[in-house]
Design a protein around this motif. Structure first.
Motif, mmCIF file in Angstrom:
data_model
loop_
_atom_site.group_PDB
_atom_site.id
_atom_site.type_symbol
_atom_site.label_atom_id
_atom_site.label_comp_id
_atom_site.label_asym_id
_atom_site.label_seq_id
_atom_site.Cartn_x
_atom_site.Cartn_y
_atom_site.Cartn_z
ATOM 1 N N GLY A 237 6.499 87.548 13.290
ATOM 2 C CA GLY A 237 5.478 86.626 13.799
ATOM 3 C C GLY A 237 5.924 85.200 14.026
ATOM 4 N N ALA A 238 7.159 84.866 13.667
ATOM 5 C CA ALA A 238 7.601 83.472 13.769
ATOM 6 C C ALA A 238 8.330 83.250 15.102
ATOM 7 C CB ALA A 238 8.525 83.129 12.603
ATOM 8 N N ASN A 239 7.604 83.401 16.185
ATOM 9 C CA ASN A 239 8.224 83.301 17.502
ATOM 10 C C ASN A 239 8.121 81.879 18.038
ATOM 11 O OD1 ASN A 239 7.818 84.198 20.825
ATOM 12 N ND2 ASN A 239 9.577 84.830 19.649
ATOM 13 N N LEU A 240 9.273 81.248 18.194
ATOM 14 C CA LEU A 240 9.368 79.911 18.777
ATOM 15 C C LEU A 240 8.401 78.913 18.128
ATOM 16 C CD1 LEU A 240 9.925 80.738 22.537
ATOM 17 C CD2 LEU A 240 11.503 79.538 21.029
ATOM 18 N N LEU A 241 8.413 78.900 16.816
ATOM 19 C CA LEU A 241 7.576 77.940 16.095
ATOM 20 C C LEU A 241 8.216 76.563 16.180
ATOM 21 C CD1 LEU A 241 6.729 79.944 12.832
ATOM 22 C CD2 LEU A 241 5.377 79.755 14.928
ATOM 23 N N GLY A 242 7.393 75.542 16.139
ATOM 24 C CA GLY A 242 7.897 74.170 16.120
ATOM 25 C C GLY A 242 8.415 73.812 14.737
ATOM 26 N N ALA A 243 8.972 72.604 14.634
ATOM 27 C CA ALA A 243 9.521 72.152 13.352
ATOM 28 C C ALA A 243 8.415 72.025 12.309
ATOM 29 C CB ALA A 243 10.218 70.822 13.554
ATOM 30 N N SER A 244 8.755 72.429 11.090
ATOM 31 C CA SER A 244 7.801 72.329 9.987
ATOM 32 C C SER A 244 8.593 72.271 8.684
ATOM 33 C CB SER A 244 6.869 73.551 9.983
ATOM 34 O OG SER A 244 7.626 74.718 9.692
ATOM 35 N N GLY A 245 7.892 72.140 7.582
ATOM 36 C CA GLY A 245 8.579 72.100 6.292
ATOM 37 C C GLY A 245 9.356 73.388 6.031
ATOM 38 N N GLY A 246 8.781 74.504 6.404
ATOM 39 C CA GLY A 246 9.431 75.800 6.191
ATOM 40 C C GLY A 246 10.572 76.043 7.159
ATOM 41 N N HIS A 247 10.466 75.465 8.338
ATOM 42 C CA HIS A 247 11.493 75.643 9.371
ATOM 43 C C HIS A 247 11.806 74.264 9.969
ATOM 44 C CE1 HIS A 247 10.644 79.928 9.073
ATOM 45 N NE2 HIS A 247 9.371 79.685 9.344
ATOM 46 N N PRO A 248 12.735 73.511 9.354
ATOM 47 C CA PRO A 248 12.969 72.120 9.793
ATOM 48 C C PRO A 248 13.317 71.990 11.279
ATOM 49 C CG PRO A 248 14.077 72.561 7.717
ATOM 50 C CD PRO A 248 13.552 73.867 8.185
ATOM 51 N N PHE A 249 14.005 72.978 11.834
ATOM 52 C CA PHE A 249 14.313 72.940 13.272
ATOM 53 C C PHE A 249 13.498 73.974 14.046
ATOM 54 C CE2 PHE A 249 18.942 71.432 12.277
ATOM 55 C CZ PHE A 249 18.463 70.154 11.997
ATOM 56 N N GLY A 250 12.462 74.529 13.427
ATOM 57 C CA GLY A 250 11.655 75.540 14.087
ATOM 58 C C GLY A 250 12.312 76.917 14.059
ATOM 59 N N ASN B 270 12.708 84.947 16.558
ATOM 60 C CA ASN B 270 12.057 84.703 15.262
ATOM 61 C C ASN B 270 13.019 84.360 14.123
ATOM 62 O OD1 ASN B 270 10.149 85.729 16.958
ATOM 63 N ND2 ASN B 270 9.387 87.299 15.577
ATOM 64 N N ARG B 271 14.158 83.763 14.433
ATOM 65 C CA ARG B 271 15.084 83.364 13.368
ATOM 66 C C ARG B 271 14.934 81.879 13.099
ATOM 67 N NH1 ARG B 271 19.923 86.231 16.587
ATOM 68 N NH2 ARG B 271 19.216 84.568 17.972
ATOM 69 N N ASP B 272 15.224 81.498 11.869
ATOM 70 C CA ASP B 272 15.113 80.096 11.475
ATOM 71 C C ASP B 272 16.310 79.332 12.059
ATOM 72 O OD1 ASP B 272 14.003 77.901 9.875
ATOM 73 O OD2 ASP B 272 15.871 78.099 8.748
ATOM 74 N N VAL B 273 16.022 78.345 12.899
ATOM 75 C CA VAL B 273 17.100 77.625 13.599
ATOM 76 C C VAL B 273 17.946 76.814 12.607
ATOM 77 C CG1 VAL B 273 17.612 75.889 15.367
ATOM 78 C CG2 VAL B 273 15.781 77.538 15.744
ATOM 79 N N PHE B 274 17.306 76.216 11.617
ATOM 80 C CA PHE B 274 18.032 75.422 10.622
ATOM 81 C C PHE B 274 19.086 76.289 9.930
ATOM 82 C CE2 PHE B 274 18.189 73.526 6.243
ATOM 83 C CZ PHE B 274 18.775 72.332 6.611
ATOM 84 N N THR B 275 18.673 77.494 9.553
ATOM 85 C CA THR B 275 19.612 78.416 8.895
ATOM 86 C C THR B 275 20.779 78.737 9.818
ATOM 87 O OG1 THR B 275 17.741 79.397 7.733
ATOM 88 C CG2 THR B 275 19.798 80.658 7.743
ATOM 89 N N ARG B 276 20.479 78.977 11.069
ATOM 90 C CA ARG B 276 21.546 79.335 12.015
ATOM 91 C C ARG B 276 22.488 78.152 12.261
ATOM 92 N NH1 ARG B 276 21.551 83.897 14.463
ATOM 93 N NH2 ARG B 276 22.427 83.218 16.456
ATOM 94 N N VAL B 277 21.925 76.959 12.245
ATOM 95 C CA VAL B 277 22.784 75.777 12.427
ATOM 96 C C VAL B 277 23.725 75.623 11.230
ATOM 97 C CG1 VAL B 277 22.769 73.251 12.520
ATOM 98 C CG2 VAL B 277 21.222 74.555 13.980
ATOM 99 N N LEU B 278 23.189 75.770 10.038
ATOM 100 C CA LEU B 278 24.033 75.623 8.839
ATOM 101 C C LEU B 278 25.144 76.678 8.831
ATOM 102 C CD1 LEU B 278 21.545 74.792 5.925
ATOM 103 C CD2 LEU B 278 22.830 73.252 7.401
ATOM 104 N N HIS B 279 24.798 77.890 9.163
ATOM 105 C CA HIS B 279 25.825 78.935 9.184
ATOM 106 C C HIS B 279 26.753 78.764 10.385
ATOM 107 C CE1 HIS B 279 24.599 81.593 5.816
ATOM 108 N NE2 HIS B 279 23.432 80.987 5.993
ATOM 109 N N GLY B 280 26.218 78.169 11.454
ATOM 110 C CA GLY B 280 27.063 77.864 12.611
ATOM 111 C C GLY B 280 28.128 76.842 12.262
ATOM 112 N N VAL B 281 27.778 75.898 11.386
ATOM 113 C CA VAL B 281 28.753 74.906 10.918
ATOM 114 C C VAL B 281 29.942 75.614 10.276
ATOM 115 C CG1 VAL B 281 29.127 73.126 9.166
ATOM 116 C CG2 VAL B 281 27.094 73.037 10.598
ATOM 117 N N ARG B 282 29.634 76.624 9.469
ATOM 118 C CA ARG B 282 30.706 77.367 8.795
ATOM 119 C C ARG B 282 31.666 77.963 9.826
ATOM 120 N NH1 ARG B 282 28.464 81.302 4.174
ATOM 121 N NH2 ARG B 282 28.120 79.762 2.557
ATOM 122 N N VAL B 283 31.084 78.612 10.837
ATOM 123 C CA VAL B 283 31.916 79.286 11.845
ATOM 124 C C VAL B 283 32.756 78.260 12.595
ATOM 125 C CG1 VAL B 283 31.840 80.652 13.969
ATOM 126 C CG2 VAL B 283 30.284 81.186 12.099
#
Lengths: 284, 520
Positions: free
Chosen positions: A55-68, A73-86
């Motif tokens: 259900g989390a399709n293209l949500l805007g930024a919020s406390g739960g999803h800082p980058f939306g 439906n993936r958390d962009v903040f999480t993907r950015v942090l893991h993208g840093v690793r790569v």
């Protein structure tokens, strides 16, 4: 400035403490924060980078999803942090390897005229290709993935380090004490090891920092145009590319990875500038 | 005085009225946006995301081609977008012999090509024979090749002798654009497109624009209203959206579903939902690949797919989930069969357990960068992970993808759209690459499927009760063989500004501007 120092018979040195104040410290903090965020990613976010949240399709930024959230439906903040690793893993692997290869080529070029001509022309050929164009060509041969990205970063770094080391080697070899050592029978290998390498090490360190910033840019650009890390694995450029089609839904989807890329490039640039200034004699 | 009207008179009158009103039945006069005063003349500006590829002229494969054909050419008959009832176009009327092997077409005698040359039965023969040439890769070439001879003794009568009855003959007559033999060489290099349509092709600037001007001698009175049409090629969807938003263009084909929703919210833009010109999104399987060669694994995959989510999130609800290719407008549509493989993870796992072996990691290909394919592939990947099947995504550049699709080179799974199910069902099973019973991308073959596809194709009437029985048999074959796993029926969307009205389309998603006008 380097030339003057060399003519005086002494290679300029990076001063201790170049990164403890001013722009050096600022750069170190910027890079450190991003690296720490990447390393601590599993602790900073409750999601995995490929977790599709119902259900989390293209949500805007919020406390739960800082980058939306993104289009699947993936958390962009999480993907950015893991993208840093790569991205950092590619940089940390490819830049030192490129420096090593380039350095060896530079040392070789400094030893004989034929080797010099050969390596210089090879560097000319590689430098004739902008890295992203080179990346497209390499991908056409190897196929998309991390390997072509690593190859392109290495290819981009080899001429830079090669030319740097070659120039420094030729200059160091003309110094009086090196000339004296050779007159006393020291072998070329001994001279390289004892006099040349220690004297060019500082210049290489500065170039390493500068190259790291270039590498972040190259890796991000290749991932952005879709010839790097394969989906669904995250990368900063890949997340940014996905965001371009969703700018109207969630601005932070694009701003988030872009910000991290800017911080990394800026951080490495500041470190390089501080190290260079330190070699030149104390500019802040 | 008693007024007596026979059925034929009524029908003739209706047809004549339709023609006189200048409302060619192929297009749907949709896109009734625009509240300002309607004007005649002016230049219609639009944007498309894929450029013309001259070699694909007969393949209906991209927006450049469908724009040129929709504006410049006409076919012998046309279907309303919501049903398969042929209506007169360049053919005024027709008769079909009782054995279904002779079709006589009476042609209009007031039609001229853009060069001024009159349209005759020779042009019908040339167009159908050219379409049948394998060089042009026309999807219905097998149907065109089943025409044994074309009689052209009379200039305005064409007599088609068929090798066998063809249930989908009128699909062919609706699809094939009537081309001008004298100038046809220009089609191959994109320099000249001469048809009988409402607009004359003026110029193609590769990767930049297509330009058309009004055909002043168009056979439909008072049409078209517009003086010219200017279509820009803008490959980046975001840039295309911005052009529309900024008022540089009034029509866009290639904008994402989310962007169209956002444009609609501004109140200045509307959408044209291409109902009746549906595409199908699907997961193809190479049935020779390890794991996929067992139908239990393919059925497990079918039960694992979250079709509702893909339609709702990726396509923003512009369509509906499906297990079979047929849209609701198709004579083969069966609501019950269409839910055979509803999402059921327990059933999927049971099928895999019955299979008894570990399914190897499957390579899953799709064309990139196409956001809809990429999002669909990632959702399917997550769905399959839920039942223990690992998938490795393989984005391919579009030319490589098409080459693998046509050549049957996919290693495991793939996702793309297919089309042609909006036509007579046999058109799909004897024509489309993924479904062709004789040679398909999946390397699937089944005597029953081949026999039923052939039987459906050779029906005398494509909508008869016998034909529907044949389609039902085909549907069962598709569900049992499951070499191609449907996700859903998708209706594409165009975005238009409120400055235009009367924008239409055909069942092949061709742009029709015969009735389009600009508002002041």
């Amino acid at each position: 400035m380097t030339d003057i120092a060399l003519k005086a018979g002494k290679a300029p040195r990076v001063r201790r403490g170049a990164l403890t104040h001013g722009r050096g410290l600022a750069g170190l903090v910027l890079v450190g924060v991003v690296v720490a965020a990447g390393l601590l990613a599993p602790l900073l976010t409750p999601y995995t980078p490929q977790q599709q949240i119902p259900g989390a399709n293209l949500l805007g930024a919020s406390g739960g999803h800082p980058f939306g959230t993104d289009e699947v439906n993936r958390d962009v903040f999480t993907r950015v942090l893991h993208g840093v690793r790569v991205d950092l893993a590619v940089c940390l692997l490819a830049v030192p390897f490129g420096a090593l290869l380039g350095g060896l080529a530079g040392l070789l070029a400094g030893r004989s005229g034929i080797a010099d001509v050969f390596t210089q022309r090879a560097f000319d050929v590689v430098l004739a290709f902008p890295p992203v164009i080179l990346g497209i060509a390499v991908t056409a041969v190897l196929g998309p993935g991390v390997l072509p990205v690593v190859c392109v970063v290495i290819a981009a770094e080899v001429p830079l380090f090669g030319r740097l080391v070659r120039t420094a080697t030729l200059k160091v070899r003309e110094l009086p004490y090196v000339d004296a050592a050779e007159t006393m029978g020291a072998s070329r290998t001994w001279v390289l090891r004892k006099h040349v390498v220690p004297n060019i090490l500082d210049a290489v360190i500065v170039q390493l920092a500068l190259s790291a910033s270039v590498a972040v840019f190259i890796v991000s650009a290749m991932n952005f145009i879709g010839i790097g890390v394969r989906p669904p694995a995250p990368s900063l450029g890949g997340v940014l590319a996905d965001a371009m089609g969703q700018l109207g839904s969630n601005n932070l989807y694009a701003v988030g990875p872009l910000l991290v890329i800017v911080v990394l490039v800026l951080g490495f640039q500041l470190i390089a500038q501080a190290l260079l200034a330190s070699r030149r004699g104390g500019a802040r | 005085m008693k007024l007596s009207l026979s059925r034929r008179t009524l029908l003739s009158g209706a047809i004549a009225g339709t023609v006189l009103l200048g409302l060619p039945a192929c297009s749907s006069a949709v896109g009734q946006q625009g509240s300002g005063e309607v004007e005649k003349g002016g230049t219609f500006t639009g944007g498309i995301s894929t450029d013309l590829v001259p070699a694909n002229f007969f393949t209906n494969s991209n927006a450049g081609v469908t724009t040129v054909i929709g504006l410049t050419y006409e076919s012998l008959v046309s279907y309303p977008v919501d049903r398969l009832e042929p209506k007169p176009k360049l053919a005024e009327s027709w008769t079909v012999s009782p054995d279904g092997r002779t079709v006589t077409l009476r042609l209009r005698d007031d039609v001229k090509f853009h060069t001024g040359r009159p349209f005759t039965s020779q042009d019908v023969a040339f167009s159908l024979r050219t379409y049948a040439d394998p060089k042009w890769n026309g999807q219905l070439k097998s149907t065109a090749q089943a025409i044994e001879s074309i009689g052209t003794d009379q200039p305005h009568t064409a007599v088609l002798k068929l090798k066998h009855p063809l249930g989908n003959l009128f699909d062919l007559l609706e699809i094939v654009p009537i081309v001008d033999e004298k100038t046809f060489s220009g089609v191959g290099d994109g320099s000249r497109y001469v048809g009988t349509g409402p607009f004359k092709f003026e110029k193609w600037t590769p990767n930049a624009r297509l330009r058309f001007v009004k055909n002043p001698d168009y056979w439909v009175p008072e049409r078209p209203y517009l003086d010219a049409v200017d279509i820009s090629v803008v490959t980046d969807a975001t840039a295309l959206t911005n052009r529309l938003r900024s008022g540089q263009i009034d029509y866009a084909y290639g904008i994402g579903y989310h962007d169209i929703e956002r444009l609609e919210k501004t109140g200045r833009f509307g959408k044209i939902q291409l109902a009746g010109a549906e595409n199908q999104i699907y997961v193809g399987t190479n049935v020779t690949a390890e794991g996929l060669s067992d139908v239990r694994v393919r059925k497990a995959i079918a039960h694992a797919l979250d079709r509702d989510r893909i339609i709702a999130e990726v396509f923003r609800g512009s369509g509906y989930p499906a297990d079979l290719p047929w849209p609701k407008t198709s004579p083969a549509y069966d609501a019950k069969l269409n839910t055979t493989y509803r999402r059921d993870l327990a059933k999927a796992k049971a099928l895999l357990a019955d299979y008894g072996k570990k399914v190897p990691t499957l390579t899953y290909s799709y064309a990139s960068p196409v956001p809809q394919y990429e999002a669909t592939a990632q959702i399917v990947q997550a769905n399959l992970k839920e039942i223990g099947i690992e998938v490795k995504l393989e984005p391919l550049d579009p030319p490589t993808f098409v080459a693998q699709l046509i050549g049957g080179k996919f290693k495991g799974l793939w996702t793309t759209y297919h089309s042609w199910a909006q036509y007579t069902p046999s058109t799909l099973t004897v024509s489309a690459y993924p479904f062709n019973a004789l040679k398909n991308t999946s390397h699937y073959s089944s005597p029953a499927y081949t026999k039923n596809a052939e039987a459906a194709w050779k029906q005398t009437k494509g909508d008869s009760a016998e034909a529907k029985q044949a389609y039902a048999a085909l549907s069962r074959d598709l569900l049992d063989g499951l070499f191609l796993i449907e996700i859903g029926i998708v209706e594409q969307r165009w975005a238009v500004s409120d400055k235009v009205k009367g924008v239409g389309y055909t069942k092949r998603s061709e742009l029709v501007l015969t009735d389009a006008r600009l508002t002041g």
